[in-house]
Design an enzyme around this catalytic site. Sequence first.
Site, mmCIF file in Angstrom:
data_model
loop_
_atom_site.group_PDB
_atom_site.id
_atom_site.type_symbol
_atom_site.label_atom_id
_atom_site.label_comp_id
_atom_site.label_asym_id
_atom_site.label_seq_id
_atom_site.Cartn_x
_atom_site.Cartn_y
_atom_site.Cartn_z
ATOM 1 N N PRO A 156 1.826 -1.065 -5.958
ATOM 2 C CA PRO A 156 1.781 -0.255 -4.735
ATOM 3 C C PRO A 156 1.222 1.132 -5.034
ATOM 4 O O PRO A 156 1.542 1.735 -6.055
ATOM 5 C CB PRO A 156 3.253 -0.167 -4.332
ATOM 6 C CG PRO A 156 3.893 -1.375 -4.934
ATOM 7 C CD PRO A 156 3.149 -1.602 -6.216
ATOM 8 N N GLU A 157 0.351 1.594 -4.167
ATOM 9 C CA GLU A 157 -0.235 2.927 -4.302
ATOM 10 C C GLU A 157 0.284 3.795 -3.157
ATOM 11 O O GLU A 157 1.187 3.394 -2.442
ATOM 12 C CB GLU A 157 -1.773 2.807 -4.288
ATOM 13 C CG GLU A 157 -2.310 1.879 -5.378
ATOM 14 C CD GLU A 157 -3.833 1.742 -5.360
ATOM 15 O OE1 GLU A 157 -4.507 2.694 -4.938
ATOM 16 O OE2 GLU A 157 -4.329 0.676 -5.766
#
Length: 279
Positions: A11-12
């Site tokens: 996840p960014e």
Amino acid sequence: MFNKKAQEPMPELPEVETVVRALRQPLIGLTITAVRNDWPRHIGTPTLDELRLRICNCRVEAIHRRAKYLVFSLTQGETLIIHLKMSGHLAVVDASAPADKHVHTVFELDNGQELRFRDIRKFGRVYLVHDPAQILGKLGPEPLEADFSPDVLQNRLNGRTRAIKPLLLDQQLIAGVGNIYADEALFYARLHPTRPANTFSKKEISALHAAIQKVLRLGIEREGASIELYVKPDGSKGDMQNAVAVFRRTGDPCYECGRPIERIVLGGRSTHFCSHCQK
Ligand SMILES: [Zn+2]
């Protein structure tokens, strides 16, 4: 060689922002009453025993995001910080809801629900600190904050001779950008991922700045990219995977010029780009 581990997106910024937004309503105002854990390495600091002692009876006052970290401001001067890493998933559910073997850390709440940290790969981390800077202090600027200007980006890239793509992944340079959004930003900025950062003109820096903000905002609007394991707290998928221009589109036609998207490995990470559109 196809390297599955190196390729797996975590996840960014947009994915973590989506999780933060989804957790505020069910969590803020609730008090943590107990912690269950069957994987002590999930706890980065302090020890599991000390975390239990300090966090019990703390109420969740606010939740925000810094880079790829979730930051929970608690009463009693405590801050809970969680990094989802590759496969972490957070959800608030009734204590009676069935849990599978991948739920490793659970925060019991005073309303009969619990915050569950499910983590198939087990790289996620939980921290409880008095001073958030202990974990977050070295991070670079937030790319969507007002003070992140083209000049700030220019200053941070000044004198850097490394290729731009791996530089964009450096969390001390800019916070929150990872493999997906770096590739996307470079496409919209029309910049080749192998270009050394110190070769950019002022105009190219401005284009990169605008492109970073554009793709991150798009990612938030689409509630993240469900390309590997990321799903929203309610278990449903984000939609950014349907809006990518280059990421994992190897061999597919570029939306601008129709030529095939190429893939190279740069700094150990797969990198997707159009060699005709990006210079
Ligand atoms: Zn193209």
